[in-house]
Write an enzyme that holds these catalytic residues in place. Structure first.
Site, mmCIF file in Angstrom:
data_model
loop_
_atom_site.group_PDB
_atom_site.id
_atom_site.type_symbol
_atom_site.label_atom_id
_atom_site.label_comp_id
_atom_site.label_asym_id
_atom_site.label_seq_id
_atom_site.Cartn_x
_atom_site.Cartn_y
_atom_site.Cartn_z
ATOM 1 N N CYS A 10 0.861 -1.180 0.000
ATOM 2 C CA CYS A 10 0.000 0.000 0.000
ATOM 3 C C CYS A 10 0.899 1.233 0.000
ATOM 4 O O CYS A 10 2.087 1.128 -0.294
ATOM 5 C CB CYS A 10 -0.954 -0.020 1.198
ATOM 6 S SG CYS A 10 -0.131 -0.002 2.799
ATOM 7 N N THR A 11 0.365 2.398 0.322
ATOM 8 C CA THR A 11 1.150 3.632 0.205
ATOM 9 C C THR A 11 2.327 3.678 1.184
ATOM 10 O O THR A 11 3.471 3.874 0.779
ATOM 11 C CB THR A 11 0.251 4.856 0.471
ATOM 12 O OG1 THR A 11 -0.976 4.668 -0.219
ATOM 13 C CG2 THR A 11 0.941 6.135 0.024
#
Ligand SMILES: [Zn+2]
Ligand SMILES: [Zn+2]
Length: 316
Positions: A181-182
């Site tokens: 994810c980020t």
């Protein structure tokens, strides 16, 4: 080399916080006195934030967080910037730092069980193996502008829709799964949930796309990375970059992402420079004519104090 005027810190830390609501108030006071800006969520399960400030302010902030034994292991992702990434400071109490919407003891606790953490180099090696799948656990508007080559993406508007999508991944049981994810925070829970659901060999990219870019130069990440501050997106790949998103209006390839300038729509869309100005940042003619339409300044980012109320997982 000039030293950067500002730094942007991205971090999370899963750790039990007693009286988290009270801690949020004290922390807000501390941040205001220090003069940093950004958004921080304080929950019973930990801390999650993106803040910006001068390098001096950021150092004090990181030292102070690390000095608290509960948060001593917090991993800060540090980016240089010419400006603040936020207009104000918000510190909010929420029940969870990342909202998965699991109730009544069904929630996962990443401090007890979670996927194996791997760094950027390990990720690069592992993802080349035959029995490995790379799984993007972010939402549509994020992977629309950028994702790892060959990654599996999910058609979700919000991370809390992730649990319902796990049954679509049934055919991947028996393979090694790497989630990303980020900044890594969602993977702590997503990978834990996969383990909970009978996936046995689960890894997570530690520190997410942001740290991966710093560690490896971003190889094989296609497009740009959506972020939750006024940069909207950041470049990732310096090795073999490509653009994967097309302007919502004219179809030209563009890495630019905007939020529709109609606040009641606020759709996240790729939009090229020209169309941005032509449509005044709106996704459609009707949004362009909307009476509450916000003034488009060329960025497509709007400081919206209300955002945390709507979407608690919006920080990382
Ligand atoms: Zn266009
Ligand atoms: Zn719109």
């Amino acid at each position: 080399m000039n030293s950067p005027k500002y730094q942007i810190l991205l971090y999370y830390c899963y750790a039990k916080i007693e009286n988290a609501a009270e801690f949020a108030e004290t922390h807000l006071k501390f941040c205001k006195e220090l003069g940093i800006k950004g958004r921080i969520i304080v929950a019973d399960e930990g801390l999650n934030g993106t803040v910006s400030g001068t390098p001096e302010q950021c150092k004090i902030y990181m030292d102070t967080v690390h000095a608290d034994p509960r948060f001593a292991h917090t991993d800060f992702k540090v980016d240089a910037s010419d400006t603040h990434a936020f207009h104000k400071i918000f510190v909010r109490y929420k029940p969870e730092i990342v909202h998965l919407g699991l109730r009544n003891g069904n929630d996962v606790d990443p401090t007890v069980k979670t996927g194996k953490h791997i760094n950027g180099e390990e990720f690069l090696n592992l993802k080349e193996q035959d029995d490995v799948v790379v799984l993007d656990v972010r939402s549509n508007y994020e992977h629309m502008v950028g994702k790892f080559k060959n990654a599996i993406t999910l058609d979700i508007e919000n991370f809390r829709d992730f649990p319902q999508k796990i049954n679509e991944l049934e055919h991947l049981k028996g393979k090694k799964i790497i989630t990303y994810c980020t900044g890594g925070i969602k993977c702590e829970k997503a990978s834990a949930l996969l383990l909970e659901n009978g996936f046995e060999d689960v890894y997570q990219l530690h520190g997410g796309i942001i740290k991966y870019a710093q560690e490896t130069g971003g190889k094989d990440f296609e497009g740009v990375c959506y972020v939750f501050d006024n940069r909207v997106t950041v470049p990732v790949n310096k090795v073999n970059p490509v653009i994967i998103s097309k302007c919502h209006h004219c179809g030209t390839e563009t890495p630019r992402m905007v939020n529709c300038s109609n606040p009641e729509c606020n759709e996240h869309l790729p939009m090229c420079e020209n169309c941005g100005w032509e449509y005044e940042g709106a996704c459609s003619s009707s949004c362009k004519e909307h009476p509450r339409k916000r003034t488009y300044d060329g960025t497509g980012y709007y400081a919206k104090p209300g955002v945390l109320a709507d979407n608690s997982s919006c920080v990382v």
